[in-house]
Scaffold this active site. Structure first.
Site, PDB file in Angstrom:
ATOM      1  N   GLY A  53     -24.518  32.946-104.138  1.00  0.00           N
ATOM      2  CA  GLY A  53     -24.277  31.986-105.205  1.00  0.00           C
ATOM      3  C   GLY A  53     -25.395  30.976-105.159  1.00  0.00           C
ATOM      4  CD  GLU A  54     -27.838  26.219-105.920  1.00  0.00           C
ATOM      5  OE1 GLU A  54     -28.958  26.179-105.362  1.00  0.00           O
ATOM      6  OE2 GLU A  54     -26.998  25.318-105.801  1.00  0.00           O
ATOM      7  CB  SER A  55     -27.033  27.379-100.513  1.00  0.00           C
ATOM      8  OG  SER A  55     -28.349  27.055-100.884  1.00  0.00           O
ATOM      9  CB  CYS A  85     -27.458  35.933-100.948  1.00  0.00           C
ATOM     10  SG  CYS A  85     -28.931  35.541-101.901  1.00  0.00           S
ATOM     11  NE  ARG A 105     -31.606  26.820-101.480  1.00  0.00           N
ATOM     12  CZ  ARG A 105     -31.281  25.906-102.403  1.00  0.00           C
ATOM     13  NH1 ARG A 105     -31.371  24.636-102.142  1.00  0.00           N
ATOM     14  NH2 ARG A 105     -30.864  26.301-103.592  1.00  0.00           N
ATOM     15  CB  ILE A 132     -30.116  38.001-106.680  1.00  0.00           C
ATOM     16  CG1 ILE A 132     -29.724  39.449-107.003  1.00  0.00           C
ATOM     17  CG2 ILE A 132     -30.128  37.137-107.945  1.00  0.00           C
ATOM     18  CD1 ILE A 132     -28.295  39.607-107.494  1.00  0.00           C
ATOM     19  NE  ARG A 133     -31.521  32.748-108.934  1.00  0.00           N
ATOM     20  CZ  ARG A 133     -30.870  33.615-109.708  1.00  0.00           C
ATOM     21  NH1 ARG A 133     -31.568  34.503-110.423  1.00  0.00           N
ATOM     22  NH2 ARG A 133     -29.584  33.598-109.795  1.00  0.00           N
ATOM     23  CG  HIS A 168     -26.366  39.798-103.393  1.00  0.00           C
ATOM     24  ND1 HIS A 168     -25.358  38.893-103.591  1.00  0.00           N
ATOM     25  CD2 HIS A 168     -27.513  39.111-103.570  1.00  0.00           C
ATOM     26  CE1 HIS A 168     -25.859  37.708-103.879  1.00  0.00           C
ATOM     27  NE2 HIS A 168     -27.178  37.807-103.878  1.00  0.00           N
ATOM     28  CD  GLU A 170     -22.403  40.761-102.778  1.00  0.00           C
ATOM     29  OE1 GLU A 170     -22.933  41.145-101.716  1.00  0.00           O
ATOM     30  OE2 GLU A 170     -22.818  39.783-103.433  1.00  0.00           O
TER      31      GLU A 170
HETATM   32  N1  GLN Z   1     -31.141  30.998-104.329  1.00  0.00           N
HETATM   33  C1  GLN Z   1     -29.792  30.756-103.905  1.00  0.00           C
HETATM   34  C2  GLN Z   1     -29.709  29.536-102.990  1.00  0.00           C
HETATM   35  O1  GLN Z   1     -30.708  29.057-102.537  1.00  0.00           O
HETATM   36  C3  GLN Z   1     -29.216  31.973-103.212  1.00  0.00           C
HETATM   37  C4  GLN Z   1     -29.216  33.126-104.167  1.00  0.00           C
HETATM   38  C5  GLN Z   1     -28.070  34.065-104.007  1.00  0.00           C
HETATM   39  O2  GLN Z   1     -27.096  33.796-103.287  1.00  0.00           O
HETATM   40  N2  GLN Z   1     -28.122  35.162-104.717  1.00  0.00           N
HETATM   41  O3  GLN Z   1     -28.639  29.065-102.756  1.00  0.00           O
END
Ligand code: GLN
Length: 185
Positions: A53-55, A85, A105, A132-133, A168, A170
């Site tokens: 997600g987005e930390s 992630c 990150r 993913i990112r 990921h 999942e």
């Molecule tokens: N870029 C996100 C972060 O820094 C992590 C990306 C992800 O969980 N797919 O939180």
């Protein structure tokens, strides 16, 4: 019973995969869910998944919901945890501080924000990896076992009851990472 942190991000895919493997799951959205699901110290066959997600958001919501300390204590008490992630970032020295790693990150820059790879994962064999990112692990202490690297960067590791992947698992059909996690319970 696997608790899946469901504050934001890719929790539903973990739920589906774990259910496919026959595990009982509960989504954790707040402290009440947590208290109903797990004892403060992890015992028996409980585990926790912290998804991607987005930390920064995940960290903020975790603190706002009063979940930060209970989760930290439970992991330090031995609760098996899988972080993927953003979940990997949450476990590092600068976040929950339960793993002796430092995550970098958004480590692959804009051009390579999202990509697939297939690499050797220690004890499992070749595993498809969806990034993913994603972060990678830029520092790992002596107690951290490195499980996979991509282009020389650490993308999966384990330390005692903690297992993390920068990718990921999942989001593929390959269930072996989740099976490895369930074997740690
Ligand atoms: N870029 C996100 C972060 O820094 C992590 C990306 C992800 O969980 N797919 O939180």
């Amino acid at each position: 019973m696997i608790a899946i942190l469901a504050l934001q991000g890719a929790f539903a895919e973990h739920e589906l995969m774990l259910q496919r493997l026959g595990a009982e799951t509960r989504l954790i959205r707040n402290l009440e869910d947590w208290n109903k699901t797990l004892p403060l110290k992890g015992v028996g066959r409980s585990g926790l998944v912290i998804p991607g997600g987005e930390s920064t958001s995940m960290m903020r919501i975790m603190k706002d919901e009063g979940l930060f300390e209970p989760i930290r204590e439970a992991i330090l008490g031995g609760l098996p945890v899988l972080g993927t992630c953003a979940g990997l970032i949450m476990l590092d020295r600068n976040h929950l501080g339960v793993m002796d790693i430092l995550a970098k990150r958004n480590a692959y820059g804009r051009q390579l924000g999202s990509f697939n790879a297939e690499e050797e994962f220690k004890g499992i064999g070749n595993v498809p990896m969806t990034f993913i990112r994603a972060p990678y692990i830029e520092e790992a202490g002596p107690d951290v076992e490195i499980l996979a690297t991509v282009d020389g960067k650490i993308v999966a590791a384990r330390q005692a009851n903690t297992l993390v992947t920068a990718f990921h698992p999942e989001l593929t059909d390959d269930t072996r990472i989740h099976e490895l996690f369930l074997s740690m319970l």
